[in-house]
Enzyme design. Sequence first.
Site, PDB file in Angstrom:
ATOM      1  N   GLU A  13       0.808  -1.233   0.018  1.00  0.00           N
ATOM      2  CA  GLU A  13       0.154  -0.004  -0.092  1.00  0.00           C
ATOM      3  C   GLU A  13       0.823   1.247   0.032  1.00  0.00           C
ATOM      4  O   GLU A  13       0.611   2.048   0.904  1.00  0.00           O
ATOM      5  CB  GLU A  13      -1.072  -0.111   1.308  1.00  0.00           C
ATOM      6  CG  GLU A  13      -1.860  -1.101   1.249  1.00  0.00           C
ATOM      7  CD  GLU A  13      -2.751  -1.228   2.355  1.00  0.00           C
ATOM      8  OE1 GLU A  13      -2.763  -0.006   3.234  1.00  0.00           O
ATOM      9  OE2 GLU A  13      -3.918  -2.059   2.370  1.00  0.00           O
ATOM     10  N   GLU A  40      -4.913  -8.801   1.315  1.00  0.00           N
ATOM     11  CA  GLU A  40      -5.687  -8.526   2.472  1.00  0.00           C
ATOM     12  C   GLU A  40      -7.144  -8.306   2.280  1.00  0.00           C
ATOM     13  O   GLU A  40      -7.491  -7.465   1.259  1.00  0.00           O
ATOM     14  CB  GLU A  40      -5.090  -7.234   3.011  1.00  0.00           C
ATOM     15  CG  GLU A  40      -3.491  -7.289   3.716  1.00  0.00           C
ATOM     16  CD  GLU A  40      -3.473  -5.916   4.314  1.00  0.00           C
ATOM     17  OE1 GLU A  40      -4.082  -5.144   4.744  1.00  0.00           O
ATOM     18  OE2 GLU A  40      -1.968  -5.802   4.464  1.00  0.00           O
TER      19      GLU A  40
HETATM   20  C1  BG6 Z   1      -4.296  -2.233   5.877  1.00  0.00           C
HETATM   21  C2  BG6 Z   1      -2.673  -2.244   6.141  1.00  0.00           C
HETATM   22  O1  BG6 Z   1      -4.271  -1.042   4.961  1.00  0.00           O
HETATM   23  O2  BG6 Z   1      -5.007  -2.272   6.844  1.00  0.00           O
HETATM   24  C3  BG6 Z   1      -2.607  -3.110   7.696  1.00  0.00           C
HETATM   25  O3  BG6 Z   1      -1.939  -2.819   5.183  1.00  0.00           O
HETATM   26  C4  BG6 Z   1      -3.590  -2.597   8.450  1.00  0.00           C
HETATM   27  O4  BG6 Z   1      -1.219  -2.435   7.956  1.00  0.00           O
HETATM   28  C5  BG6 Z   1      -4.964  -2.828   7.879  1.00  0.00           C
HETATM   29  O5  BG6 Z   1      -3.291  -2.954   9.756  1.00  0.00           O
HETATM   30  C6  BG6 Z   1      -6.287  -2.522   9.022  1.00  0.00           C
HETATM   31  O6  BG6 Z   1      -6.159  -1.104   9.051  1.00  0.00           O
HETATM   32  P1  BG6 Z   1      -6.016  -0.677  10.754  1.00  0.00           P
HETATM   33  O7  BG6 Z   1      -5.557   0.781  10.606  1.00  0.00           O
HETATM   34  O8  BG6 Z   1      -7.350  -0.846  11.249  1.00  0.00           O
HETATM   35  O9  BG6 Z   1      -4.910  -1.504  11.377  1.00  0.00           O
END
Ligand code: BG6
Length: 468
Positions: free
Chosen positions: A166, A363
């Site tokens: 990202e 993800e």
């Molecule tokens: C993704 C990232 O955008 O979202 C992760 O690659 C991140 O590192 C995940 O943890 C969830 O977002 P957050 O801010 O709730 O941790």
Amino acid sequence: MKLEFPKGFYWGSAASATQTEGAANEGGKGKNIWDHWYEIEPRRFYDEVGPGKASEFYHHLENDLKLLNQTGHNSFRPSISWSRMFPKGYGEVNQDAIKFYNKLIDGMIAEGVEPFINLYHFDMPFEMQKIGGFENKEVVNHFVKYAETCFDLFGDRVKRWFTFNEPIVPVHGGYLYDFHYPNKVDPKAAFQVAYNTILASAKAIAAYKKSQDGKIGIVLNLTPSYPRSQHPSDLEAARISDLFSNRAFLDPSVKGTFPEGLKVILERHSVLPDYSIEELEIIKKNKVDYLGVNYYHPHRVCARTTVPNLESPFMPEFYYENYEMPGRRMNIYKNWEIYEQGLYDIALNIRDNYGNIEWMVSENGMGVKDERRFAKEEYIEDDYRIEFYEDHLYWLHKGIQAGSNCIGYHVWTFIDNWSWMNAYRNRYGLVSLNLKTGTRTIKKSGYWLNEVKTNNGFEYKREWKLGE
Ligand code: BG6
């Protein structure tokens, strides 16, 4: 209905060094921007919890590797910490780091888990940030050296790499919207960082091709841009938001070129990055072999109703407004819309506009606030998360049936982890973490993924109604 996935489909999860390893000041690791930021502004972090300990993956490695095996992983994407490998970002490589990552990679392979290794997940070494981070092209070259070192040391066993996770997020957080260090609001710097990151990725790919025989890609968070209506002004708003949020990274990574129209807008606002013809050639020649797509939520937009203040720093929102669609379903803990069909739209966009390049969901996940309130003797029955995954997989499966070349599905994340400014507020793991005792307990979703992997699919019961 049985949803079956292509043979050899990759199942598993992703994680990141700063969010999981802990041991932030151990094993010779140098400080990264998160360690530094927490030191100077602990109040910016939920409950004032910093990255120092994270989930202690560094110390629990052997046990955690077994958990990978028990929770349906035939593949896993951790990241390497640049500042663990090179405490200053360059110079002598840290021998303890080599030992740790060798143990991690060998351990994964021994558990039947294929490593997908990511080189950068938001964690700039602090010494590199001091000289400008990715604003500075010297840092680009240090990154490439770090990448080359990792390829040389681990490339014999790791055949799937990612240069960045990202890359748009540090641009937004660090240089436009103030949610990552160095907390600048400086559009000129933002677009320079974006461009230099794309260049760093291309140069790392070039280095990889010189000596290695596996595949290398990039992970992008794609947020399909949906217009409020078919009015030409709403359509234009969606086109521009897509340009900035998706195509600015997707096009150079997959096609080797920047999307038309982007340069004109950046020039108009005097924020065009410094670039050279030679660099554009490097980007053109060194495209990714495959793509990782992080998908959490769509991006709904409409035409602006007000004229932007031309004195304020330029933001992409000069050209659109975020649109809150009535009736949208939300993950209230994160304030993200849940729209499973977005994954199908991404699948078709890649098929139709990006040469049907090989890709995977790298993800997809659902953070839930204070999830441990549901724990019964440590065990969490997270049916809501299973439903979230199954619904997304339904639309992904539809995309694959339509011919999109998707090779895997990784969830976010393996064990509940430290989430940047949100620390441990929202939990995402297949495995729950008791922060007081360090105890790890597989959640219902962890057992569910294991079943899905074993059967390479699952029985899907929900029926989608029109308009859902
Ligand atoms: C993704 C990232 O955008 O979202 C992760 O690659 C991140 O590192 C995940 O943890 C969830 O977002 P957050 O801010 O709730 O941790």
